[in-house]
Design a protein around this motif. Structure first.
Motif, PDB file in Angstrom:
ATOM      1  N   ALA A 186       0.840  -1.197   0.000  1.00 13.77           N
ATOM      2  CA  ALA A 186       0.000   0.000   0.000  1.00 13.77           C
ATOM      3  C   ALA A 186       0.878   1.251   0.000  1.00 13.77           C
ATOM      4  O   ALA A 186       2.015   1.233   0.471  1.00 13.77           O
ATOM      5  CB  ALA A 186      -0.922   0.002   1.218  1.00 13.77           C
ATOM      6  N   ARG A 187       0.303   2.346  -0.502  1.00 12.90           N
ATOM      7  CA  ARG A 187       0.985   3.646  -0.525  1.00 12.90           C
ATOM      8  C   ARG A 187       0.105   4.691   0.130  1.00 12.90           C
ATOM      9  O   ARG A 187      -1.121   4.573   0.158  1.00 12.90           O
ATOM     10  CB  ARG A 187       1.293   4.064  -1.967  1.00 12.90           C
ATOM     11  N   ASN A 195       0.261  11.232   6.901  1.00 10.30           N
ATOM     12  CA  ASN A 195       0.851   9.918   6.654  1.00 10.30           C
ATOM     13  C   ASN A 195       0.167   8.817   7.464  1.00 10.30           C
ATOM     14  O   ASN A 195       0.821   7.966   8.068  1.00 10.30           O
ATOM     15  CB  ASN A 195       2.356   9.950   6.970  1.00 10.30           C
ATOM     16  N   ARG A 196      -1.159   8.825   7.450  1.00  8.91           N
ATOM     17  CA  ARG A 196      -1.924   7.814   8.194  1.00  8.91           C
ATOM     18  C   ARG A 196      -2.769   6.919   7.278  1.00  8.91           C
ATOM     19  O   ARG A 196      -2.924   5.735   7.551  1.00  8.91           O
ATOM     20  CB  ARG A 196      -2.836   8.484   9.234  1.00  8.91           C
ATOM     21  N   PHE A 197      -3.335   7.493   6.227  1.00  4.83           N
ATOM     22  CA  PHE A 197      -4.158   6.710   5.304  1.00  4.83           C
ATOM     23  C   PHE A 197      -3.280   6.048   4.240  1.00  4.83           C
ATOM     24  O   PHE A 197      -2.448   6.713   3.607  1.00  4.83           O
ATOM     25  CB  PHE A 197      -5.182   7.612   4.605  1.00  4.83           C
ATOM     26  N   TYR A 198      -3.494   4.747   4.036  1.00  2.16           N
ATOM     27  CA  TYR A 198      -2.773   4.014   2.996  1.00  2.16           C
ATOM     28  C   TYR A 198      -3.784   3.217   2.176  1.00  2.16           C
ATOM     29  O   TYR A 198      -4.745   2.661   2.712  1.00  2.16           O
ATOM     30  CB  TYR A 198      -1.755   3.054   3.605  1.00  2.16           C
ATOM     31  N   PHE A 199      -3.527   3.180   0.866  1.00  2.00           N
ATOM     32  CA  PHE A 199      -4.404   2.433  -0.032  1.00  2.00           C
ATOM     33  C   PHE A 199      -3.534   1.536  -0.905  1.00  2.00           C
ATOM     34  O   PHE A 199      -2.471   1.937  -1.370  1.00  2.00           O
ATOM     35  CB  PHE A 199      -5.224   3.384  -0.903  1.00  2.00           C
ATOM     36  N   GLY A 200      -4.017   0.306  -1.131  1.00  2.97           N
ATOM     37  CA  GLY A 200      -3.239  -0.608  -1.946  1.00  2.97           C
ATOM     38  C   GLY A 200      -4.012  -1.860  -2.284  1.00  2.97           C
ATOM     39  O   GLY A 200      -5.238  -1.831  -2.430  1.00  2.97           O
ATOM     40  N   ALA A 201      -3.300  -2.958  -2.391  1.00  3.16           N
ATOM     41  CA  ALA A 201      -3.902  -4.237  -2.761  1.00  3.16           C
ATOM     42  C   ALA A 201      -3.456  -5.310  -1.782  1.00  3.16           C
ATOM     43  O   ALA A 201      -2.383  -5.218  -1.180  1.00  3.16           O
ATOM     44  CB  ALA A 201      -3.509  -4.623  -4.184  1.00  3.16           C
ATOM     45  N   MET A 202      -4.292  -6.335  -1.635  1.00  2.00           N
ATOM     46  CA  MET A 202      -3.965  -7.440  -0.723  1.00  2.00           C
ATOM     47  C   MET A 202      -4.215  -8.766  -1.422  1.00  2.00           C
ATOM     48  O   MET A 202      -5.084  -8.894  -2.285  1.00  2.00           O
ATOM     49  CB  MET A 202      -4.789  -7.357   0.564  1.00  2.00           C
ATOM     50  N   LEU A 203      -3.416  -9.739  -1.018  1.00  7.54           N
ATOM     51  CA  LEU A 203      -3.531 -11.104  -1.511  1.00  7.54           C
ATOM     52  C   LEU A 203      -3.625 -12.027  -0.317  1.00  7.54           C
ATOM     53  O   LEU A 203      -2.845 -11.918   0.634  1.00  7.54           O
ATOM     54  CB  LEU A 203      -2.309 -11.478  -2.354  1.00  7.54           C
ATOM     55  N   GLN A 204      -4.612 -12.930  -0.338  1.00  5.92           N
ATOM     56  CA  GLN A 204      -4.751 -13.871   0.767  1.00  5.92           C
ATOM     57  C   GLN A 204      -4.900 -15.289   0.223  1.00  5.92           C
ATOM     58  O   GLN A 204      -5.446 -15.507  -0.852  1.00  5.92           O
ATOM     59  CB  GLN A 204      -5.960 -13.525   1.635  1.00  5.92           C
ATOM     60  N   LEU A 233      -7.464  -0.755   2.385  1.00  5.00           N
ATOM     61  CA  LEU A 233      -7.396   0.601   2.918  1.00  5.00           C
ATOM     62  C   LEU A 233      -7.107   0.519   4.406  1.00  5.00           C
ATOM     63  O   LEU A 233      -7.774  -0.234   5.132  1.00  5.00           O
ATOM     64  CB  LEU A 233      -8.721   1.347   2.686  1.00  5.00           C
ATOM     65  N   SER A 234      -6.106   1.289   4.876  1.00  7.82           N
ATOM     66  CA  SER A 234      -5.751   1.252   6.293  1.00  7.82           C
ATOM     67  C   SER A 234      -5.623   2.663   6.843  1.00  7.82           C
ATOM     68  O   SER A 234      -5.425   3.634   6.104  1.00  7.82           O
ATOM     69  CB  SER A 234      -4.437   0.485   6.503  1.00  7.82           C
ATOM     70  N   TYR A 235      -5.693   2.759   8.192  1.00  2.00           N
ATOM     71  CA  TYR A 235      -5.548   4.040   8.883  1.00  2.00           C
ATOM     72  C   TYR A 235      -4.825   3.796  10.198  1.00  2.00           C
ATOM     73  O   TYR A 235      -5.197   2.883  10.965  1.00  2.00           O
ATOM     74  CB  TYR A 235      -6.924   4.668   9.149  1.00  2.00           C
TER      75      TYR A 235
END
Length: 350
Positions: A186-187, A195-204, A233-235
């Motif tokens: 994520a970036r 610098n708290r919100f990050y968006f990216g991709a996940m693989l499980q 999406l993370s915070y």
């Protein structure tokens, strides 16, 4: 008389200094004057390119036209010290003894020794030139980092009890755990200045195995393999220099490969493979031990996750060979449900 005496003393000192010292011009951008003849010594002063220094003659090679009286009792020349001294003795502006690297100055001999060193040997590269080449990078000196992070984790939780409907009550069941491999890249989002919100991709990747006893002579084993990909999406809810708490969410689009193996004591056996797709929303949080290996930019994370499984159907293309095993059922209907898991892993920052 007192004035004449003082003037005479000054003239004598200047003549002595001229005899013991020689001029040298600095040929690098920033030549260091060191407290000792060593590159590890303390820097007392820095002298800019083009400035002159007084160099003590004792540290200089002799003029080739100078008569050498260093002979032994037989008139033979004494052995010379061929060691190449890397430093020359000079003075700071405060009059303190100092040493300058020989390669950073050009000594003004006024004889053929001038040819030993070119006037500008550092035309292409100057080891003391710390200035950045122009044009300067955009937004210099506040160059933003990529602000990206990635992590991998391994988790475990209770497996789902939903499986193939055998049309008869089960005598006994052994439900295994559900194991998970989870990775994220994520970036930081552009609109977030903190610098708290990050968006990216996940693989499980999920895997589980369960065993059921249908009757005294009939057992079955079900193996569920699942791979999913989706947005993330993370915070960062809480953050200090040593730790942080991060909440995240997203969903994955999953491919299932579900294997059902049935067998009896008499040796009857059949395996059928069911497949299908599903969508799984998820929420989770993890705690980070920041830089748990010093100066590594690696964090150790522990956390918990909840998966919300939407209803889906798995089907098979292989016909049944033992009809009593399957009861004319060629699909597995999985109802809506939820699962949780605990995980640990490693996170890296870029």
């Amino acid at each position: 008389m007192e004035f004449i005496k003082s003037t005479f003393i000054i003239i004598v000192l200047l003549l002595g200094l001229e005899t013991l010292a020689i001029d040298a011009e600095v040929i690098v951008l920033d030549a260091p004057l060191l407290s000792a003849p060593s590159y590890k010594a303390k820097v007392l002063q820095r002298v800019r390119k083009g400035k002159n220094l007084f160099i003590h003659r004792a540290y200089l090679p002799k003029n080739p036209w100078e008569i050498n009286y260093e002979v032994d009792s037989n008139g033979l020349p004494l052995p010379k010290d061929e060691s190449n001294n890397e430093f020359l003795k000079t003075l700071t502006t405060a009059g303190v003894d100092a040493w300058v690297p020989k390669k950073f100055v050009k000594i003004i001999y006024n004889d053929e020794r001038e040819d030993e060193l070119k006037m500008n040997p550092y035309g292409k590269y100057d080891p003391t030139d710390y200035r950045l080449e122009e044009p300067l990078p955009k937004n210099y000196p506040l160059v933003a980092k990529d602000n990206a992070k990635a992590y991998m984790s391994f988790g475990m939780g209770p497996a789902s009890k939903a499986g193939f409907d055998y049309g008869t009550p089960l005598i006994e069941e052994s439900i295994g755990n559900k194991y998970t491999f989870f990775t994220v890249y994520a970036r930081k989002v552009e609109f977030d200045p903190y610098n708290r919100f990050y968006f990216g991709a996940m693989l499980q990747i999920h895997g589980q195995r369960s065993v059921y006893f249908i009757s005294n002579d009939r057992t079955t084993q079900e193996t569920d393999g699942e791979i999913g990909l989706g947005p993330y999406l993370s915070y960062d809810i809480y953050r200090t220099e040593d730790s942080s708490i991060t909440g995240y969410g997203g969903f994955t689009y999953n491919l299932h490969r579900y294997t059902v193996e049935q067998s009896t004591r008499t040796g009857a056996f059949e395996e059928r493979i069911f497949s299908g797709y599903s969508i799984t929303p998820k929420l989770g949080a993890y705690y980070s031990f920041i830089n748990f290996i010093p100066n590594s930019d690696l964090d150790f994370i522990i956390g918990a996750e909840t998966n919300f499984n939407l209803a889906y159907t798995l089907k098979t293309d292989s016909p049944a060979q033992v009809s009593s095993f399957w009861n004319d059922r060629d699909q597995i209907d999985v109802p809506m449900g939820g699962q949780y898991s605990l995980f640990f892993g490693i996170s890296a920052k870029y």
